[in-house]
Motif scaffolding. Sequence first.
Motif, short mmCIF file in Angstrom:
data_model
loop_
_atom_site.label_atom_id
_atom_site.label_comp_id
_atom_site.label_asym_id
_atom_site.label_seq_id
_atom_site.Cartn_x
_atom_site.Cartn_y
_atom_site.Cartn_z
N ASP A 13 54.11 -15.36 35.93
CA ASP A 13 53.63 -14.63 34.76
C ASP A 13 54.50 -14.88 33.54
OD1 ASP A 13 51.54 -13.55 36.26
OD2 ASP A 13 52.55 -11.62 36.57
N LEU A 14 55.81 -14.86 33.75
CA LEU A 14 56.73 -15.10 32.64
C LEU A 14 56.65 -16.53 32.13
CD1 LEU A 14 59.72 -13.00 33.98
CD2 LEU A 14 58.42 -12.55 31.89
N VAL A 15 56.44 -17.48 33.02
CA VAL A 15 56.28 -18.88 32.61
C VAL A 15 55.06 -19.01 31.72
CG1 VAL A 15 55.67 -21.19 33.45
CG2 VAL A 15 57.53 -19.94 34.52
N ARG A 16 53.94 -18.40 32.12
CA ARG A 16 52.73 -18.47 31.29
C ARG A 16 52.97 -17.82 29.92
NH1 ARG A 16 50.35 -17.89 36.37
NH2 ARG A 16 50.37 -15.63 36.26
N LEU A 17 53.64 -16.70 29.91
CA LEU A 17 53.96 -16.01 28.66
C LEU A 17 54.81 -16.89 27.75
CD1 LEU A 17 54.03 -13.15 27.12
CD2 LEU A 17 56.29 -12.98 28.13
N ASP B 293 58.16 -14.61 42.87
CA ASP B 293 57.46 -15.78 42.37
C ASP B 293 56.29 -15.42 41.45
OD1 ASP B 293 59.17 -17.51 43.68
OD2 ASP B 293 57.89 -17.72 45.44
N LYS B 294 55.61 -14.32 41.73
CA LYS B 294 54.48 -13.90 40.88
C LYS B 294 55.00 -13.51 39.49
CE LYS B 294 50.50 -10.81 40.65
NZ LYS B 294 50.61 -10.58 39.23
N ALA B 295 56.09 -12.76 39.46
CA ALA B 295 56.68 -12.38 38.17
C ALA B 295 57.13 -13.62 37.41
CB ALA B 295 57.85 -11.42 38.37
N LEU C 119 66.16 -14.51 35.02
CA LEU C 119 66.91 -13.35 35.49
C LEU C 119 65.97 -12.20 35.85
CD1 LEU C 119 69.63 -11.80 35.87
CD2 LEU C 119 69.40 -11.12 33.48
N LEU C 120 65.02 -11.91 34.97
CA LEU C 120 64.11 -10.79 35.20
C LEU C 120 63.21 -11.01 36.41
CD1 LEU C 120 63.02 -9.95 31.56
CD2 LEU C 120 64.56 -8.63 33.04
N MET D 298 61.38 -9.10 44.36
CA MET D 298 61.00 -8.11 43.37
C MET D 298 61.71 -8.41 42.06
SD MET D 298 61.42 -4.02 43.65
CE MET D 298 60.16 -3.13 42.83
N ALA D 299 61.01 -8.14 40.97
CA ALA D 299 61.58 -8.38 39.65
C ALA D 299 62.78 -7.46 39.42
CB ALA D 299 60.53 -8.17 38.58
N VAL D 300 63.71 -7.94 38.61
CA VAL D 300 64.96 -7.23 38.34
C VAL D 300 64.77 -6.24 37.18
CG1 VAL D 300 67.32 -7.58 37.53
CG2 VAL D 300 66.32 -9.19 39.13
N GLN D 301 65.43 -5.10 37.28
CA GLN D 301 65.46 -4.16 36.17
C GLN D 301 66.87 -4.17 35.59
OE1 GLN D 301 64.22 -0.21 37.19
NE2 GLN D 301 63.66 0.22 35.10
N LEU D 302 66.98 -4.35 34.29
CA LEU D 302 68.28 -4.46 33.64
C LEU D 302 68.88 -3.09 33.38
CD1 LEU D 302 67.52 -7.20 30.96
CD2 LEU D 302 68.49 -7.51 33.25
N THR D 303 70.21 -3.05 33.41
CA THR D 303 70.93 -1.84 33.02
C THR D 303 70.98 -1.78 31.50
OG1 THR D 303 73.09 -2.93 32.89
CG2 THR D 303 72.42 -2.06 35.07
N LYS D 304 71.38 -0.65 30.96
CA LYS D 304 71.50 -0.51 29.50
C LYS D 304 72.49 -1.53 28.94
CE LYS D 304 70.17 4.30 29.06
NZ LYS D 304 70.55 5.64 28.60
N GLY D 305 73.59 -1.77 29.66
CA GLY D 305 74.58 -2.74 29.21
C GLY D 305 74.02 -4.15 29.19
N GLN D 306 73.25 -4.50 30.21
CA GLN D 306 72.62 -5.83 30.25
C GLN D 306 71.61 -5.98 29.11
OE1 GLN D 306 71.36 -5.42 34.38
NE2 GLN D 306 72.50 -7.30 34.87
N VAL D 307 70.84 -4.94 28.87
CA VAL D 307 69.87 -4.99 27.77
C VAL D 307 70.60 -5.21 26.45
CG1 VAL D 307 68.19 -3.64 26.44
CG2 VAL D 307 68.11 -3.62 28.95
N ALA D 308 71.70 -4.51 26.25
CA ALA D 308 72.47 -4.66 25.01
C ALA D 308 72.99 -6.09 24.87
CB ALA D 308 73.62 -3.66 24.97
N ARG D 309 73.49 -6.67 25.96
CA ARG D 309 73.99 -8.05 25.91
C ARG D 309 72.87 -9.03 25.59
NH1 ARG D 309 77.31 -6.11 29.99
NH2 ARG D 309 75.97 -6.85 31.65
#
Length: 66
Positions: A47-51, A42-44, A36-37, A1-12
């Motif tokens: 998708d990110l590779v294509r993006l 593998d599907k995520a 990381l995300l 499953m794809a990762v969800q970042l914390t507020k601190g990770q988003v800030a970094r």
Amino acid sequence: MAVQLTKGQVARWDKRLAETTTNKARATALWDLARLLAGDDDKAWADLVRLLQGWTQEQQRQRPGQ
């Protein structure tokens, strides 16, 4: 499953991306963030590779000859 970042990770990550001064540095940071995300999803990842491939190609079109 794809990762969800914390507020601190988003800030970094916001800081890291803001500090990039070249497309090469930005691309490296974006690929690192994408991996990381995606986590072990593998599907995520696909998708990110294509993006990111689309973003990379667009950057190259905007800077012909480089």
